[in-house]
Design an enzyme around this catalytic site. Structure first.
Site, PDB file in Angstrom:
ATOM      1  N   SER A 241      22.096   5.623 -43.597  1.00 30.34           N
ATOM      2  CA  SER A 241      23.431   4.632 -43.269  1.00 30.34           C
ATOM      3  C   SER A 241      23.825   4.121 -44.405  1.00 30.34           C
ATOM      4  O   SER A 241      25.250   3.814 -44.699  1.00 30.34           O
ATOM      5  CB  SER A 241      22.978   3.465 -42.389  1.00 30.34           C
TER       6      SER A 241
ATOM      7  N   GLU B 280       8.540  13.707 -38.619  1.00 28.20           N
ATOM      8  CA  GLU B 280       8.024  12.234 -38.582  1.00 28.20           C
ATOM      9  C   GLU B 280       7.822  12.068 -37.149  1.00 28.20           C
ATOM     10  O   GLU B 280       7.088  11.157 -36.846  1.00 28.20           O
ATOM     11  CB  GLU B 280       8.888  11.401 -39.575  1.00 28.20           C
TER      12      GLU B 280
ATOM     13  N   HIS C 268       0.915  -1.290   0.005  1.00 26.25           N
ATOM     14  CA  HIS C 268      -0.037  -0.085  -0.007  1.00 26.25           C
ATOM     15  C   HIS C 268       1.069   1.062  -0.166  1.00 26.25           C
ATOM     16  O   HIS C 268       1.714   1.146   0.987  1.00 26.25           O
ATOM     17  CB  HIS C 268      -1.055  -0.027   1.214  1.00 26.25           C
TER      18      HIS C 268
ATOM     19  N   LYS D 150      21.029  11.431 -48.660  1.00 21.72           N
ATOM     20  CA  LYS D 150      19.570  11.631 -47.973  1.00 21.72           C
ATOM     21  C   LYS D 150      19.522  12.790 -47.090  1.00 21.72           C
ATOM     22  O   LYS D 150      20.403  12.901 -46.004  1.00 21.72           O
ATOM     23  CB  LYS D 150      19.096  10.362 -47.286  1.00 21.72           C
TER      24      LYS D 150
ATOM     25  N   THR E  56      -5.110  21.652 -53.003  1.00 22.50           N
ATOM     26  CA  THR E  56      -6.404  20.895 -52.554  1.00 22.50           C
ATOM     27  C   THR E  56      -6.144  19.476 -53.045  1.00 22.50           C
ATOM     28  O   THR E  56      -6.003  19.240 -54.138  1.00 22.50           O
ATOM     29  CB  THR E  56      -7.755  21.458 -52.716  1.00 22.50           C
ATOM     30  N   HIS E  57      -6.289  18.560 -52.171  1.00 23.53           N
ATOM     31  CA  HIS E  57      -6.227  17.198 -52.711  1.00 23.53           C
ATOM     32  C   HIS E  57      -4.849  16.857 -52.960  1.00 23.53           C
ATOM     33  O   HIS E  57      -4.564  15.881 -53.758  1.00 23.53           O
ATOM     34  CB  HIS E  57      -7.054  16.776 -53.537  1.00 23.53           C
TER      35      HIS E  57
END
Length: 435
Positions: free
Chosen positions: A269, A281, A74, A274, A146-147
């Site tokens: 890697s 993200e 407790h 990149k 849009t879209h």
């Protein structure tokens, strides 16, 4: 929350020692009010206050509580016994007339209040960066989509202005949720005040500038906590909305803006070229967590009779983690937007890449307003040439000039393809924000 995603402030706030300091604050505040009414000795309160200030509860105390709890099973009993060991026999007057949940729930509100204050400060900082970028790019032309498809010209600053307005609403929700949680509950077993007077609860609340819970049944109703988690989940969705836009703008085919990329940073890697939007993200991932925490918070609202503890184990995880995640993700996104790399020339190139298709509505209106064509006839004329432009890559303006059915002259076409027309009311929108 794992250390990788903890801000220093949240790590300190949600530590075991911090929790026990909050518990002691509740116990001492209760004891002070009781001493005022002669229910416990004033001298005992003063001794405990002096000793706690001279020797604050620390991580060693937390370790001792854990050792005792291994036997008692407790946590509050372990806590009060550890207090007696640390501060002496005066601690026997602590926890007089109140029950475990009074301490745990009220102390948890203290921690949540502080956590929400940290998050509000984080959101205000993010809003400030959005304001700065909105002003900086107030007249930077870009294409609206849009879209995911080119629609009409706009300015890059309007994106930030829109986010700023959304964050204003997030701040309102965070404030409301924080106020909802700023309540004191000291009602005793099953909420009857049988062993503690309601005036004790009211006086503690007044001393803190909070409210006394109007009625409880040994636990504070969990709709309050669900509201906090809801505000955090909606904030997370706002952060994701911004993050997803940055991720799209960084795509190789778009390249209108990108996250900062530090000296020595690597993106892959195996592929040295990149540059990936890893920060945004990451923010998107946190938004998913925040929405998931809300689901658990909603399920915690329904408890058995006057009390069960099915919510307890979940809250030990979701409340520290939700507030920590919200703070971390907000700060991460603030850094991204503050140091965002923007490519105005690429924006202008993308705007013009479709050969003037983005000006189709202006041509449509010119045919209707200036030449009296029906909307249907005007639409057919513009769409016919626009679809041909899509298929052949020829400029819409050139196709219209060559269309024998087009009644617009050179000057009228020039006016219809004027970029400035689409940006003429930007200042009016900014004026709504005093910018």
């Amino acid at each position: 929350m794992i250390d990788r995603y903890l801000t220093p402030e949240m790590k300190a706030l949600w530590s075991e020692a911090s929790k026990y300091r909050a518990w002691l604050r509740v116990e001492l505040a209760t004891m002070e009010a009781q001493a005022k009414h002669g229910e416990v000795p004033r001298e005992a309160f003063e001794v405990l206050t002096q000793r706690s200030e001279a020797d604050p509860l620390d991580e060693a105390f937390a370790v001792r509580v854990a050792e005792i709890e291994a036997v008692t099973r407790h946590d509050i009993v372990a806590f009060t016994r550890a207090l007696t060991e640390r501060y002496g026999e005066e601690a026997r007057f602590i926890h007089h007339g109140i029950t475990s949940t009074d301490v745990v729930d009220t102390a948890q509100n203290l921690l949540l209040d502080e956590a929400m204050g940290l998050i509000q400060a984080d959101v205000r900082a993010l809003r400030g960066v959005c304001r700065t970028q909105a002003v900086a790019h107030k007249h930077t032309p870009t294409v609206g989509r849009t879209h995911g498809i080119h629609a009409e010209p706009m300015t890059f600053g309007l994106k930030f202005l829109n986010w700023m307005a959304t964050l204003d609403r997030d701040l309102e929700r965070l404030h409301a949720a924080r106020e909802r949680i700023r309540v004191v509950m000291l009602s005793g077993s099953v909420g009857t005040y049988a062993h503690v007077s309601p005036r004790i609860e009211e006086e503690v609340a007044a001393a803190w500038g909070w409210q006394a819970a109007p009625v409880t049944n040994q636990t504070l109703a969990r709709d309050r906590h669900a509201e906090v988690l809801s505000a955090l989940a909606i904030l997370g969705s706002t952060l994701e909305r911004i993050a997803v836009e940055i991720r799209h703008l960084q795509r190789s085919e778009v390249r209108e803006a990108m996250e900062p990329f530090g000296k020595g940073q690597t993106g892959s890697s195996s592929m040295p070229h990149k540059k990936n939007p890893i920060l945004t993200e990451n923010v998107t991932g946190f938004a998913r967590l925040l929405r998931g925490f809300l689901v658990t918070g909603l399920e915690n609202v329904a408890l058995w009779h006057e009390r069960d503890i099915s919510h307890s184990s979940a809250e030990r995880v979701i409340l520290p983690d939700a507030t920590s995640a919200a703070s971390y993700a907000t700060r991460r996104l603030t850094g991204v937007l503050r140091d965002l790399v923007v490519f105005p020339e690429r924006m202008l190139k993308n705007l013009n890449d479709l050969g003037g298709l983005v000006f189709s509505q202006r041509v449509l209106h010119a045919l209707i307003d200036e030449k009296g064509l029906s909307r249907e006839a005007a639409y057919d004329l513009v769409q016919r040439n626009a679809l041909r432009s899509w298929e052949t890559g020829e400029g819409l303006r050139d196709l219209l000039k060559a269309d024998a059915q087009n009644p617009l002259g050179e000057a009228e076409l020039s006016a219809a393809f004027d970029l400035g027309w689409y940006l003429r009311h930007v200042d009016d929108v900014y004026a709504r924000f005093g910018l």
